[in-house]
Design an enzyme around this catalytic site. Structure first.
Site, mmCIF file in Angstrom:
data_model
loop_
_atom_site.group_PDB
_atom_site.id
_atom_site.type_symbol
_atom_site.label_atom_id
_atom_site.label_comp_id
_atom_site.label_asym_id
_atom_site.label_seq_id
_atom_site.Cartn_x
_atom_site.Cartn_y
_atom_site.Cartn_z
ATOM 1 N N ARG A 37 0.807 -1.215 0.000
ATOM 2 C CA ARG A 37 0.000 0.000 0.000
ATOM 3 C C ARG A 37 0.845 1.273 0.000
ATOM 4 O O ARG A 37 0.664 2.123 -0.856
ATOM 5 C CB ARG A 37 -0.944 0.029 1.209
ATOM 6 C CG ARG A 37 -1.881 1.228 1.178
ATOM 7 C CD ARG A 37 -2.787 1.282 2.397
ATOM 8 N NE ARG A 37 -3.738 0.184 2.420
ATOM 9 C CZ ARG A 37 -4.680 0.062 3.359
ATOM 10 N NH1 ARG A 37 -4.761 0.953 4.329
ATOM 11 N NH2 ARG A 37 -5.521 -0.956 3.334
ATOM 12 N N HIS A 83 -8.393 -3.609 -7.194
ATOM 13 C CA HIS A 83 -8.076 -2.886 -5.957
ATOM 14 C C HIS A 83 -9.346 -2.687 -5.136
ATOM 15 O O HIS A 83 -10.003 -1.640 -5.224
ATOM 16 C CB HIS A 83 -7.455 -1.528 -6.310
ATOM 17 C CG HIS A 83 -6.732 -0.868 -5.179
ATOM 18 N ND1 HIS A 83 -5.525 -1.328 -4.685
ATOM 19 C CD2 HIS A 83 -7.039 0.233 -4.434
ATOM 20 C CE1 HIS A 83 -5.122 -0.543 -3.712
ATOM 21 N NE2 HIS A 83 -6.026 0.413 -3.525
ATOM 22 N N TYR A 128 -17.790 13.708 -13.428
ATOM 23 C CA TYR A 128 -17.710 14.881 -14.294
ATOM 24 C C TYR A 128 -16.430 14.913 -15.138
ATOM 25 O O TYR A 128 -16.419 15.508 -16.206
ATOM 26 C CB TYR A 128 -17.772 16.169 -13.468
ATOM 27 C CG TYR A 128 -19.062 16.326 -12.697
ATOM 28 C CD1 TYR A 128 -20.290 16.380 -13.351
ATOM 29 C CD2 TYR A 128 -19.056 16.422 -11.310
ATOM 30 C CE1 TYR A 128 -21.471 16.522 -12.643
ATOM 31 C CE2 TYR A 128 -20.230 16.569 -10.594
ATOM 32 C CZ TYR A 128 -21.435 16.612 -11.272
ATOM 33 O OH TYR A 128 -22.602 16.757 -10.575
#
Length: 748
Positions: A37, A83, A128
């Site tokens: 990570r 993931h 968006y």
């Protein structure tokens, strides 16, 4: 019975102490955070989430030349296939790789609102924005399908994902990274592509090159901003030798029409935050050199902060030095090159070990790529050999296919083919066989033979393999490299100026009222008696000082307090109460004030006739509760301090309420930091309840003492004081009849 139920219920399960289980579970968690990570892999310089984002975008066909797709599409694929974490965290990692002010070489080309340098997290929602891979992402993905990486199952075992990316450049140094794991962290700064490639080639040519040699190429980090890196070269060398250290970056400014214009800020410094830091100092009256600050940043000028000095006499270098020290215009960056090495272990690496290990990774990657290509070439040659046999014996091949129930074994037996060759011939359409020409087949064979020879020669020669790696590094540097953005300028770290250094030195008169209200008037020609006061209030004392100095106040408990003169309110109003600035003890009242330089000598005295000489510095301090200065006995109060001008010739004069005056040399009174002091003038024991010292003054050799009694004033010259000379602590002489009720002393 309970134990039996417990054993039957948990039969087959391991029973361990909670402490041991918690220790094991936390260790597993910490290893996961470290390896999967937070820390990057040295080979491709990516964390798992970044690697999965780039790979998922390539699988979606979002190459640099493709039409971009909604970011939500990419995030959905990433968290759904590779993931399994939060979509917001995944999207934030994706946005970071698309921000040109965050990444030195962005891997993603974002369309829409992807944040700004003023607020990097102000990006629009993923529904968006649109995105695709940037051209430089090919450096990571270009060799992915060429047998260069190991593939591992995804989280649910339904798909495979690459264990790493076959990076053609040391991406870890190019874009850098930050991460916080369990018990460790990483902070790798970004660097210039051309400089890093140059260092790699130097190391390939000279494996014994030192870090100092490599620093001739990698001169320092290169952030995605033109702010100056001011860390000395020696400190940068030490940083690269150990892999740990600190470096400082400083904003760039220019002069325009008398104004100061900041055009570049250190990496990840928000213009809005800098403006707020400067504005807060201006509001607190700690930056009197500045008149105004404006933010003129726009699309054409992402950073343009305009500072307007109060006058053209302001020392710009000093002012900016102060701002560098007190705001984020100068910022320190921590460097901790802690990465996961080729051995799978996290380790802090210096520049040479990092580049050497990456070159080893690159050599392994190129070797795997060449072997993979060699296998493909040899397989194709093998198939072409069978195809040529079929072409030369086309009629016989057709006959066998038409007449034999099992044509494959027959072809193998008749022409001594392999199973793979036979399958290839049988899978080839007849019309293709008919159109094939012997020259085409032999031409392809010749090309592939030449390629095979080159591959074998390269794989068998370390020198040729090294040259291939160098050529590819140079080609990528030519394609993606650019000039350094962050100039390296060795400068000393900035230091904040003392508050008084920022203020213009102007004459000021500080006025203290009887009820503890204070104000400051410009000039030394102020008659404090003519100022207006609040009802029931009046003048207590006034002192001449300067705007860049401190002024000190004494209260009835003998404590002193100080503040900067330039912070006091104007004399045009009634001022402000000192209790708003300080916190004196309950019942204490302000009784005197003093001003001057730190080395100015003052006579501090009490109404009981004791005192000492001290430096003005001993009256000042930052504590709002003040500091103990004058020890007062019950019923005593502090007198207005008197300033010494020439200790060798000045005379100290004290006068009591009974009209007794004593003059003596300055040398007779000791110098102390604080305390009660020594006896200045004698007050008989029988009169101590009714007679007190009214004032203490210092008369210079060319000065005159003014003795005020009611509306009348008596003037005594320096020589006139001879009549009142005596030993310190004596009774002194008596003033003439009619002048024995003294209200105050003054010197002119």
């Amino acid at each position: 019975m309970t134990d039996d139920i417990f054993r039957s219920t948990f039969h087959g399960f391991e029973q361990i102490p909670l402490r041991e289980y918690a220790e094991r579970a936390y260790l597993d968690y910490s290893m996961y955070v470290v390896l999967d990570r937070a820390l990057p892999f040295i080979g491709d310089g990516l964390k798992p989430v970044q690697r999965r984002i780039v790979y998922a975008m390539s699988e979606l066909g979002l190459a640099a030349t493709a039409k971009p797709k909604k970011s939500a599409r990419t995030v959905g694929d990433v968290i759904g296939k590779y993931h399994p974490h939060g979509d917001s965290a995944c999207y934030e990692a994706m946005v970071l790789m698309a921000q040109p002010f965050s990444y030195r070489y962005p891997l993603i080309d974002g369309q829409g609102n992807f944040g700004s340098s003023d607020d990097p997290k102000s990006f629009a929602a993923m529904r968006y924005t649109e995105s695709r891979l940037a051209p430089i992402a090919d450096v990571l993905l270009g060799e992915l399908a060429q047998g260069t990486v190991d593939w591992t199952p995804n989280f649910d075992g339904t798909l495979e994902e690459p264990g790493w990316m076959p990076a053609r450049l040391p991406h870890l140094l190019l874009n850098g990274t930050t991460g916080i794991a369990v018990g460790m962290a990483t902070d790798v700064p970004p660097h210039n592509l051309n400089e890093v490639v140059s260092a790699c080639i130097r190391l390939l040519d000279d494996p014994d090159a030192t870090v100092r040699d490599l620093c001739e190429h990698v001169r320092g980090p290169d952030y995605p901003t033109a702010a100056e890196i001011i860390t000395p070269a020696a400190d940068l060398l030490a940083l690269y030798e150990t892999g740990q250290g600190n470096l400082r970056a400083r904003a760039v400014f220019t002069r325009e029409n008398g104004n100061i214009v900041v055009t570049e800020l250190p990496h990840q410094v928000s213009p809005g935050k800098v403006i707020e830091q400067i504005a807060s100092q201006m509001r607190a009256k700690k930056l009197p050199w500045l008149e105004d600050i404006r933010d003129e940043s726009d699309h054409a000028n992402p950073t343009r902060i305009v500072l307007v000095p109060r006058s053209n006499r302001v020392d710009v270098e000093q002012l900016m030095g102060h701002l560098f020290a007190t705001t984020d215009l100068e910022k320190s960056f921590r460097v901790n090159m802690n990465v996961i090495g080729l051995d799978g272990r996290p380790q802090v690496k210096g520049l040479k070990p990092l580049l050497s290990e990456w070159l080893s990774f690159r050599q392994t990657t190129v070797t795997r790529r060449l072997n993979h290509r060699l296998e493909k070439v040899e397989r194709r040659l093998h198939l072409l050999e069978g195809l040529l046999i079929a072409f030369l014996n086309l009629d016989e091949v057709i006959r066998i296919i038409r007449s034999e129930d099992e044509p494959k074994p027959a072809l193998i037996a008749r022409f001594d083919l392999s199973e793979e060759q036979a399958d290839y011939i049988l899978d080839t359409k007849l019309k293709q066989l008919a159109r094939l020409e012997e020259m085409k087949i032999r031409g392809e064979q010749d090309d592939l033979d030449s390629e095979r020879d080159r591959l074998i020669a390269t794989l068998g020669s370390k020198a040729k393999l090294k040259k291939l790696i160098k050529d590819e590094l140079l080609a990528d540097a030519k394609k993606y490299g650019d000039a350094r953005r962050s100039p390296l300028v060795a400068r000393e770290a900035a230091h904040a100026l003392d508050e008084t250094e920022l203020v213009a030195s102007e004459p000021m008169t500080v006025v203290l009222s009887e009820k503890g209200w204070v104000r400051a008037a410009k000039g030394h020609d102020i008659d404090a008696t003519t100022l207006s006061y609040r009802e029931g209030d009046g003048l207590l004392a006034a002192v001449r000082t300067r705007s860049n100095q401190q002024v000190a106040f004494l209260d009835s408990s003998g404590r002193s307090y100080s503040t900067a003169v330039h912070t006091l309110p104007s004399a045009r109003g009634n001022g402000e109460p000192l209790t708003g600035r300080f916190t004196p003890a309950a019942g204490a009242q302000f009784e005197a004030l003093a001003g001057g330089e730190n080395d100015t000598r003052l006579v501090i005295a009490s109404s009981h006739g004791y005192g000492f000489i001290t430096r003005f510095e001993n009256l000042t301090g930052r504590n709002k509760a003040g500091k103990a200065l004058l020890s007062l006995s019950e019923g005593g109060h502090a007198l207005q301090p008197a300033t010494l001008s020439n200790p060798d010739s000045d005379r100290i004069v004290a006068v009591t309420s009974a009209g007794h005056v004593l003059a003596f040399a300055v040398a007779d009174l000791p110098e102390l930091d604080k305390g009660k002091g020594n006896k200045i003038i004698e007050i008989p024991k029988a009169r101590r309840g009714t007679e007190k010292v009214v004032a203490v003054a210092v008369v210079p050799e060319a000065g005159k003492l003014l003795v005020r009694s009611g509306a009348r004033t008596m003037t005594l010259g320096y020589r006139d004081l001879d009549a009142y000379l005596g030993a310190r602590g004596s009774r002194g002489g008596l003033l003439p009849r009619g002048w024995q009720k003294v209200d105050a002393l003054a010197v002119e």
